[in-house]
Design a protein around this motif. Structure first.
Motif, PDB file in Angstrom:
ATOM      1  N   LEU A  47       2.561   3.845   7.195  1.00 13.59           N
ATOM      2  CA  LEU A  47       1.904   4.646   6.160  1.00 13.59           C
ATOM      3  C   LEU A  47       1.316   5.927   6.742  1.00 13.59           C
TER       4      LEU A  47
ATOM      5  N   GLU B 167      -8.223   2.880  -1.264  1.00 10.31           N
ATOM      6  CA  GLU B 167      -6.859   3.004  -1.769  1.00 10.31           C
ATOM      7  C   GLU B 167      -6.374   1.674  -2.369  1.00 10.31           C
TER       8      GLU B 167
ATOM      9  N   GLN C 104       4.335  -2.030  -7.065  1.00 10.70           N
ATOM     10  CA  GLN C 104       3.771  -0.730  -6.701  1.00 10.70           C
ATOM     11  C   GLN C 104       4.920   0.170  -6.290  1.00 10.70           C
ATOM     12  N   LYS C 105       5.089   1.233  -7.041  1.00  6.70           N
ATOM     13  CA  LYS C 105       6.260   2.103  -6.875  1.00  6.70           C
ATOM     14  C   LYS C 105       7.536   1.277  -7.029  1.00  6.70           C
TER      15      LYS C 105
ATOM     16  N   VAL D  65      -3.897   6.567   5.378  1.00 11.65           N
ATOM     17  CA  VAL D  65      -4.488   5.529   4.521  1.00 11.65           C
ATOM     18  C   VAL D  65      -5.975   5.821   4.345  1.00 11.65           C
TER      19      VAL D  65
ATOM     20  N   ILE E 185       0.869  -1.177   0.000  1.00  8.76           N
ATOM     21  CA  ILE E 185       0.000   0.000   0.000  1.00  8.76           C
ATOM     22  C   ILE E 185       0.904   1.225   0.000  1.00  8.76           C
ATOM     23  N   GLN E 186       0.637   2.137  -0.892  1.00  3.34           N
ATOM     24  CA  GLN E 186       1.507   3.325  -1.050  1.00  3.34           C
ATOM     25  C   GLN E 186       2.952   2.907  -1.326  1.00  3.34           C
TER      26      GLN E 186
ATOM     27  N   THR F 154      -0.673  -0.962   9.250  1.00  3.48           N
ATOM     28  CA  THR F 154      -0.289   0.158   8.373  1.00  3.48           C
ATOM     29  C   THR F 154       0.484   1.236   9.123  1.00  3.48           C
TER      30      THR F 154
ATOM     31  N   LYS G  92       4.576   0.516   0.014  1.00  2.00           N
ATOM     32  CA  LYS G  92       5.270   0.002   1.191  1.00  2.00           C
ATOM     33  C   LYS G  92       4.661  -1.313   1.665  1.00  2.00           C
TER      34      LYS G  92
END
Length: 368
Positions: A316, A323, A331-332, A319, A293-294, A313, A296
Motif C-alpha cells: 500500500l 482509513e 472494497q474496490k 496508509v 485496505i485501499q 501493508t 488490496k
C-alpha cells in the motif's frame, strides 16, 4: 457506539432479495430462520423486515429468542424448533407454534396441561435420519393415539435434511421417509395443514421437495449453504468494517504480538486493526487471515488478540490513521467472504457471522 469505527453493515435490500429469490425458485412460502440472532445479523431488526414484506411465519431455535423478538414489537407468528419447558410454554402461548420432538416430550406436556393442551399450536418434528431431534417412526402409533385422545392442535409437521449441502442421495431417502410418515399420520384421520422439510441447501438445489413451506436460514443472508455447488444469485447481507488504529513499522528481525509467532524477514510497514476475538474475529486466523485496505489484500501477521490484530501493508501507499478496513465484504474490486474466512479458520461460513459479538454495532442500510 462507533467510537472505533468498527461495525457490521446489514443490507436490508439484499436480505429481501434473497428471500424473494428463494420464494420464486421454490414456488412456495418461506419461513425465514432467525435463530442465533439471525446468524449474527440481528434478529429483531430482520424480523421487522420480514413482517413488513408480508411473511406470515418465522422460526427460532429457542423460545427465549422468540420472546426477545416479540418484546421489540414484532407480532409475527413464531415456530420454536427446540424443547421448551411446559411452564415456559404456558406463559407464552399466543403467537407461538411449538415443536413436538419426541414421545417423551409429548407425554410431559400432556401431564402438565391435561386437556388444556388443545390451546397450543404444534408442529411435529419427524426423525427421518438426522437422529438428533424428532419423533422416531416406531413411536408414531403412540403419538397418533395421544393426539386423538387429547385433541392436540397439529398445525404442521417437518423434518430436517442431514446432507442437503452434500447433494447426495440420502436427501431422497429422508424425503421419502417423511412423506411416508405424513401419509401414515393423515391416514389415521389427523389433518396436517402445513408440511416443510427444506433448509437452505435443499431449497436451492432440490426445490422439488419444497412442499408447503421452505425454511432457509444461511441462504437468506447471502451465504452459500454448500461448498460443492454455488448459487450466484445470492447477495451477501453483512459487511464488517473497521479502521486503521495505528500505522507502524516492523524492523527486520523484530516480532509482533503475543507469543512472537511472526518475525519480520525485512523491515515492513504495518497497520493495527482495533478488532479481536472478543468481537468474534477468530483467533484461528492468526498468521492466516487478511483484510482489505485501499482495495488490496493485507495479511495478518502474528496472533489475533482480544482487541487488536496487526497486518502487513507493504503493497500500500501512504496508509493513514482512520482509513477504512474491510474484514468481510467488498472494497474496490476485491472481496472477502465469510466463506473465505471460514476456510482459513477451519469452520463454516455461518460460524463466522454468528460469532460476531454484541460489541460490534449493527447498522442497517437499504442499498442496491
Amino acid at each position: 457506539m462507533l467510537d472505533r469505527k468498527t461495525f457490521a453493515e446489514i443490507n436490508i435490500n439484499n436480505y429481501i432479495h434473497n428471500i424473494n429469490f428463494i420464494k420464486n425458485k421454490t414456488k412456495t412460502e418461506v419461513i425465514p430462520v432467525l435463530k442465533a440472532d439471525a446468524y449474527g445479523h440481528g434478529a429483531t431488526q430482520l424480523a421487522k423486515v420480514v413482517e413488513n414484506i408480508g411473511i406470515k411465519l418465522i422460526a427460532v431455535a429457542f423460545l427465549g429468542e422468540g420472546i426477545n423478538i416479540k418484546k421489540n414489537g414484532v407480532n409475527i407468528e413464531t415456530l420454536v424448533f427446540n424443547y421448551a419447558t411446559p411452564k415456559s410454554i404456558k406463559e407464552n402461548i399466543d403467537g407461538y407454534i411449538y415443536t413436538i420432538g419426541s414421545l417423551e416430550q409429548l407425554t410431559e406436556l400432556i401431564n402438565f396441561f391435561g386437556k388444556n393442551i388443545k390451546k397450543i399450536k404444534f408442529h411435529l418434528n419427524i426423525n427421518t435420519g438426522m437422529n438428533r431431534m424428532g419423533i422416531d417412526i416406531y413411536n408414531l402409533d403412540k403419538i397418533i393415539s395421544l393426539i386423538k385422545e387429547y385433541n392436540i392442535n397439529i398445525h404442521g409437521a417437518y423434518s430436517h435434511f442431514a446432507t442437503a449441502d452434500n447433494l447426495d442421495d440420502f436427501i431422497k431417502e429422508q424425503y421419502n421417509n417423511f412423506i411416508s410418515a405424513i401419509k401414515y399420520i393423515e391416514d389415521s384421520n389427523i389433518n396436517i395443514p402445513v408440511k416443510h422439510i427444506c433448509n437452505s441447501a435443499a431449497s436451492l438445489f432440490f426445490p422439488e421437495y419444497s412442499l408447503d413451506y421452505v425454511r432457509p436460514g444461511i441462504a437468506t443472508y447471502g451465504m452459500q449453504p454448500s461448498d460443492i455447488k454455488i448459487e450466484k444469485e445470492l447477495k451477501p447481507v453483512l459487511t464488517w468494517k473497521s479502521t486503521v488504529a495505528r500505522v507502524g513499522l516492523l524492523k527486520k528481525g523484530e516480532s509482533v504480538s503475543y507469543g512472537r509467532t511472526y518475525f519480520a524477514k525485512e523491515t515492513i510497514p504495518t497497520a493495527t486493526i482495533p478488532v479481536g476475538y472478543a468481537d468474534g474475529y477468530f483467533r484461528q486466523l492468526s498468521n492466516k487471515g487478511y483484510v482489505l485496505i485501499q482495495g488490496k489484500r493485507c495479511n495478518i501477521i502474528g496472533r489475533v488478540c482480544m482487541d487488536q490484530f496487526v497486518v502487513e501493508t507493504t503493497q500500500l501507499n501512504n496508509v493513514k490513521l482512520g482509513e477504512e478496513v474491510i474484514l468481510i465484504g467488498k472494497q474496490k474490486d476485491n472481496i472477502i467472504s465469510a466463506e473465505n474466512l471460514a476456510s482459513l479458520a477451519g469452520t463454516i461460513n455461518y460460524d463466522i457471522t454468528s460469532k460476531i459479538t454484541k460489541r460490534v454495532p449493527r447498522i442497517y442500510i437499504e442499498e442496491e
